[in-house]
Design a protein around this motif. Structure first.
Motif, PDB file in Angstrom:
ATOM      1  N   LEU A 480      53.638  31.616  36.711  1.00 49.24           N
ATOM      2  CA  LEU A 480      52.718  32.217  37.856  1.00 49.24           C
ATOM      3  C   LEU A 480      51.176  31.019  37.554  1.00 49.24           C
ATOM      4  N   LEU A 481      51.605  30.655  36.370  1.00 49.06           N
ATOM      5  CA  LEU A 481      50.470  29.320  36.453  1.00 49.06           C
ATOM      6  C   LEU A 481      50.848  27.856  37.375  1.00 49.06           C
ATOM      7  N   GLY A 486      49.861  24.648  42.001  1.00 51.25           N
ATOM      8  CA  GLY A 486      50.164  23.532  43.382  1.00 51.25           C
ATOM      9  C   GLY A 486      51.856  23.176  42.914  1.00 51.25           C
ATOM     10  N   ASP A 487      52.548  23.999  41.866  1.00 54.20           N
ATOM     11  CA  ASP A 487      53.724  23.623  41.407  1.00 54.20           C
ATOM     12  C   ASP A 487      54.496  24.629  42.339  1.00 54.20           C
ATOM     13  N   PHE A 488      55.566  24.479  43.260  1.00 53.43           N
ATOM     14  CA  PHE A 488      55.874  25.937  43.058  1.00 53.43           C
ATOM     15  C   PHE A 488      57.884  26.243  42.923  1.00 53.43           C
ATOM     16  N   SER A 489      57.780  25.013  41.726  1.00 50.16           N
ATOM     17  CA  SER A 489      59.107  25.387  40.835  1.00 50.16           C
ATOM     18  C   SER A 489      59.257  25.731  40.045  1.00 50.16           C
ATOM     19  N   GLY A 490      58.407  26.792  39.776  1.00 50.41           N
ATOM     20  CA  GLY A 490      58.425  28.106  38.601  1.00 50.41           C
ATOM     21  C   GLY A 490      58.955  29.396  39.996  1.00 50.41           C
TER      22      GLY A 490
END
Length: 806
Positions: A480-481, A486-490
C-alpha cells in the motif's frame, strides 16, 4: 454572508452564523482526533493490564496464552482460573449494587451518562478475569471505556446530541480496533453494527479517523501482524476447490452459529441480576428497595424503605423526602423494584471457574478468550475427534461463564468455534473427497470462522473483515505504501487479496442465505402448527414477548411447545429431583473420596469404583423420588397429590379476566382444574390436588419424573468422579491433586444445587442456606478422607477388597 438556519430537536429553527458553524465543526473535529488518540491509549492500558495479570497468574507473559498456560504447573493453572473467578464474582457483586449503576453502551447511545469510575472498574474486572483464564471474550471492555471516553469528550466540548451519538458509536469500533489492531474492522463495526449503515459523511469520516488513529497509537504496544500466523493465501488466485469449500461451509457454519447463539440466550435467562427483584407478595417492612420513578420527564431510580405492607398496597418512604408514597400491585410492578444484590454470582462464577480450571488440566485450549483454540484448530494440531470434543467444550464453558454472571462478549469465542468447526468438517471433506478438497488447512478454518462470526455478530461485512485482519489476509502495508509512491507492482502482486476475499465472501453469503431461508421455513412450520392447534392468548403474548427479546436473526421458535404437557414437572417432582441430585452427590463423594484417600496411587481402580458409585446413586435417586412422590406427607393430602399452585395474577393472565378474583364465582381455569382433581381456594391462591395416576399423573408423566430423578442423581454423582476421568493425577502428585479437586468440585456442585433450589417459588434467597449445604458436603468429604486414610493405613487395606494391584 447570510446566517444559516439549523432545526433543533424541538422543531424550532435556530439561526446560526457561519462563524458559529465553523466553531461547532472545529469542536467536533477536535473531539474526533482526541477520541482516536485517547482510545489508542486505552488500548495500551488494557494490553499492559492483561500482560501483568498473566505474569502474576502464570509466571510468564511472553508468547501466546496457550504457551503461557501450558508452561505453568497444573496446580498454578487451576488456582489462577479459580482465583480469577472468585475475584470476578466478589467485585461484580459489589459493583452491581453501587450507585450510580453500570450504564451500557446502548443506553449511552440513547443519551445516558456512563459514570467513568464504574465503567472503568467494570471493564478492568472483565480483562482481569479473562487474563486469568476466563472462557469468554474481552472485547466488551475496550468498547465500553472508549464509548465512555467519547461521551465525556462530547460533554467537555459541548457538541450536539447527534454528534455525541456518533462519538459514542466511534468509541465502540475504535476500542475494538485498538486492542486487536483491526482498523478497517473497527470502522465497519461502527458503521454497520452500531450505526446501522449510516453512510453520511458525519458518521463515516469520524469512524475512519478514530479507528485508524487508535490503531496507530496502540501499535506501540499491541502486535499489528495479525492474531493468527499463517501464509498469505490471499496473494494466490482462488482455486475451484476453495470455492466449493466456501459453498459447503457457509450453511453449516450458519446452523452451528444459530445453535450457539440460542445457547447463549438460554443461559442469559439464568444469569444473576444486579439486584434481586422484590415481588409484591414478598415485600417486608424495613426492606430497602430501588424503584423506577419519573423525574423531569426521565426515568430515574430512587432508593426507598418499605414502612408498611398490606394485602393491597405497599407504603414506602424515599431517601431525603418527607412524604410517603403508596403502591398498589400494578404500580409496584411498573416501578420494577429491586432489593438486595443477587448473591448467586458468588456461587455460580467460582464454580464455573473451578470446573474450567480442572478441565484445563487436559484441555488448556479452553482457557482465555478463544485465541488458543483457534490457533490449534487453524494449524490442525489435534485430530478431528479431539477437535470436535473441544468444539462442544468451548461452547459449553463460554455459555457457562456468561450464564454465571460474567460481563463479556462472544466475538473471539465465535472465531474459535468457527475455526474448529471448519477444521473438523474440512478434515472429513479431505478424507472423503481428496480430489475436490483444498490442500491448505489454515485457509479452510479461516473461511469457516468468517461465516460463523458473521452470523453470531449479525454483521456480515464486519465479521468478514475481522477474519481478514485477524489472519493477515489483506494487502500488505508495504504494498500500500508503494502505491502511494506511484508504484503499482505491489498491488499487482497482491491480486487485490482475492485469493481469500472471494471464498470468504461466498461463505458469508451462504451463511446469510441459509439463515434467511431457514428462518422462513421455521416461520412456515410454526404457522402450520398454529393452524392445527391454536395457542391460548396468554401463550401468544408470552411467545411474542420472547421473540421481541430475542436477537434479530434468530430462527424463531415454534408456538406449539405447550403441547408437551407430560414433560412439565410439578413442584413435588422438582423438589424430588434436587433431593436426588443431593443424594447422588453425597453418596458418591463419600465413596470416591474415601477410596481415593485409601489408595491414591490406584488411579484406574479409583475410577472404576467411582463409576460403580454413579450406578448406585442412580438407583438411590429412584428410591428417593419414589418416596417423595408417593410417601412424603408434603406431597399428599387426603389421598390426593398436590399438583400446582396458581396465583390470582396467573389466573388473570390465563383467562384474560379483569374481574377481581374474590368476586368471581368460577373461571375457565378453575373449572378445568376442578375437572382434573380437587381445588382448594385460599386468599390469592388456588391449590390443586389431583388423584394419583390421573391425567396429570399419567404414566408418561411418571416416566418423565423418574427419568429426571435418575438423571439428577447421576449428574450429582459424576461431580466427584470428573477429576479422575480427566486425569488430574498426571501431575505426579500421587493422586492427591485429583483427590482435592474431587472434593472441591463436590462442594461447589452442592452449593450450586442449593442455589438452584432457592430459585423455585416460595423460597426466599438466603446465602446462608447455600453455605450450609457446602459445609455439609465439605464435612462429609473430610470424614471420607479420614476414614479412607485410616482404612488404607491401619485396616486390611482396599487392595484386598477391591483387588487393586497398582
Amino acid at each position: 454572508m447570510e446566517p444559516l438556519e439549523q432545526e433543533t430537536g424541538q422543531g424550532n429553527k435556530q439561526t446560526q452564523t457561519w462563524k458559529e458553524r465553523v466553531v461547532k465543526q472545529a469542536r467536533f473535529g477536535a473531539a474526533v482526533v482526541l477520541h482516536g488518540v485517547g482510545t489508542g491509549i486505552i488500548g495500551i492500558f488494557i494490553a499492559l493490564l492483561i500482560r501483568n495479570v498473566q505474569e502474576i497468574s502464570y509466571g510468564d507473559d511472553h508468547g501466546g496464552f496457550l504457551e503461557i498456560a501450558v508452561q505453568a504447573r497444573p496446580w498454578r493453572r487451576i488456582c489462577a482460573v479459580f482465583a480469577g473467578g472468585v475475584f470476578g464474582a466478589v467485585t461484580w457483586y459489589w459493583l452491581r449494587g453501587v450507585d450510580p449503576s453500570i450504564v451500557s453502551v446502548e443506553e449511552s447511545l440513547a443519551g445516558a451518562w456512563m459514570p467513568p469510575h464504574v465503567t472503568i472498574v467494570n471493564a478492568m474486572i472483565q480483562d482481569i478475569v479473562v487474563a486469568s483464564g476466563g472462557s469468554f471474550g474481552r472485547e466488551a471492555a475496550p468498547r465500553e471505556i472508549a464509548a465512555m471516553w467519547g461521551g465525556a469528550l462530547a460533554w467537555l466540548l459541548d457538541v450536539a446530541d447527534k454528534e455525541r451519538k456518533v462519538l459514542v458509536a466511534c468509541g465502540t469500533g475504535a476500542g475494538l480496533a485498538a486492542v486487536y489492531s483491526v482498523p478497517i474492522s473497527g470502522t465497519l463495526y461502527t458503521v454497520e453494527h452500531v450505526l446501522k449503515w449510516d453512510l453520511s459523511a458525519g458518521s463515516v469520516v469520524p469512524a475512519v479517523v478514530t479507528s485508524f488513529l487508535a490503531t496507530w497509537v496502540a501499535s506501540w504496544v499491541v502486535e499489528d501482524t495479525g492474531l493468527y500466523a499463517m501464509p498469505r493465501y490471499s496473494y494466490e488466485w482462488p482455486s475451484i476447490a476453495m470455492i466449493v469449500w466456501a459453498i459447503m461451509i457457509g450453511p453449516a457454519s450458519a446452523g452451528a452459529a444459530v445453535l450457539f447463539r440460542r445457547l447463549v440466550k438460554a443461559v442469559e435467562k439464568l444469569k444473576p441480576h444486579n439486584r434481586l427483584q422484590v415481588k409484591f407478595e414478598e415485600a417486608s417492612v424495613g426492606e430497602s428497595v430501588s424503584l423506577l420513578c419519573q423525574e423531569n420527564f426521565k426515568e430515574v431510580r430512587k432508593e426507598a424503605e418499605i414502612i408498611n405492607v398490606s394485602s393491597d398496597e405497599i407504603i414506602v418512604k424515599f431517601e431525603n423526602e418527607a412524604s410517603e408514597v403508596d403502591y398498589d400491585l400494578h404500580n409496584w410492578v411498573a416501578a420494577e423494584p429491586e432489593g438486595a444484590r443477587d448473591w448467586k454470582i458468588l456461587v455460580a462464577m467460582p464454580t464455573v471457574s473451578l470446573v474450567l480450571g480442572i478441565m484445563a488440566h487436559d484441555f488448556p485450549t479452553l482457557l482465555g478468550n478463544g485465541r488458543a483454540l483457534a490457533e490449534v484448530a487453524i494449524e490442525r494440531q489435534q485430530n478431528p475427534g479431539f477437535l470436535g470434543m473441544l468444539l462442544f467444550l468451548k461452547a459449553g464453558m463460554t455459555a457457562a461463564a456468561i450464564g454465571s454472571g460474567a460481563a463479556g462478549g462472544i466475538l473471539t469465542p465465535s472465531v474459535a468455534l468457527g475455526a474448529t468447526l471448519g477444521a473438523v468438517i474440512g478434515e472429513a471433506f479431505q478424507a472423503l473427497a481428496p480430489s475436490l478438497a483444498p490442500q491448505h488447512d489454515q485457509s479452510m478454518s479461516v473461511v469457516g470462522a468468517a461465516a460463523f462470526l458473521s452470523v453470531t455478530m449479525n454483521s456480515p461485512v464486519t465479521g468478514l473483515w475481522l477474519l481478514v485482519e485477524f489472519s493477515a489476509q489483506g494487502i500488505r502495508r508495504d504494498d500500500l505504501l508503494l502505491l502511494l509512491k506511484g508504484d503499482f507492482s505491489g498491488i499487482i502482486l497482491s491480486k487485490l487479496a482475492v485469493g481469500m476475499l472471494v471464498p470468504m465472501t461466498i461463505a458469508v453469503l451462504g451463511a446469510q442465505l441459509a439463515l434467511k431461508y431457514g428462518a422462513q421455513l421455521a416461520e412456515y412450520a410454526s404457522a402450520e402448527a398454529v393452524k392445527k392447534a391454536p395457542a391460548s392468548p396468554a401463550l401468544k403474548r408470552q411467545t411474542s414477548a420472547r421473540r421481541k427479546s430475542s436477537w434479530d436473526i434468530d430462527i424463531k421458535a415454534t408456538d406449539d411447545d405447550h403441547h408437551d404437557d407430560d414433560a412439565v414437572l410439578d413442584e413435588v417432582t422438582k423438589a424430588s429431583c434436587y433431593a436426588c441430585f443431593r443424594a447422588g452427590l453425597l453418596a458418591n463423594t463419600f465413596v470416591t473420596v474415601g477410596i481415593a484417600a485409601a489408595a491414591p496411587a490406584c488411579h484406574e481402580e479409583d475410577i472404576q469404583v467411582s463409576m460403580g458409585g454413579v450406578l448406585v446413586a442412580a438407583v438411590l435417586g429412584l428410591c428417593v423420588w419414589s418416596y417423595m412422590v408417593y410417601c412424603s406427607a408434603e406431597s399428599r393430602k387426603d389421598g390426593f397429590t398436590q399438583m400446582a399452585s396458581v396465583t390470582e395474577e396467573s389466573v388473570d393472565a390465563t383467562t384474560g379476566s379483569n374481574q377481581p378474583y374474590s368476586e368471581r364465582t368460577t373461571t375457565p381455569l378453575v373449572q378445568a382444574l376442578e375437572s382434573a382433581g380437587t381445588v382448594s381456594e385460599t386468599p390469592g391462591e388456588v391449590t390443586v390436588f389431583s388423584p394419583k395416576l390421573h391425567k396429570s399423573h399419567s404414566w408418561s408423566h411418571l416416566a418423565w419424573g423418574a427419568g429426571s430423578a435418575i438423571l439428577c442423581s447421576a449428574v450429582g454423582a459424576v461431580a466427584p468422579l470428573a477429576p479422575w476421568t480427566l486425569h488430574i493425577w498426571q501431575d505426579q502428585g500421587g493422586g492427591i491433586t485429583a483427590l482435592v479437586a474431587s472434593a472441591s468440585l463436590a462442594v461447589a456442585a452442592s452449593a450450586c444445587g442449593a442455589a438452584a433450589l432457592l430459585l423455585r417459588p416460595k423460597h426466599r434467597s438466603q446465602l446462608m442456606s447455600v453455605l450450609l449445604e457446602a459445609l455439609v458436603t465439605a464435612s462429609l468429604a473430610g470424614l471420607a478422607t479420614a476414614a479412607g486414610f485410616a482404612w488404607g493405613k491401619f485396616g486390611a487395606g482396599p487392595l484386598v477388597y477391591f483387588s487393586m494391584t497398582c
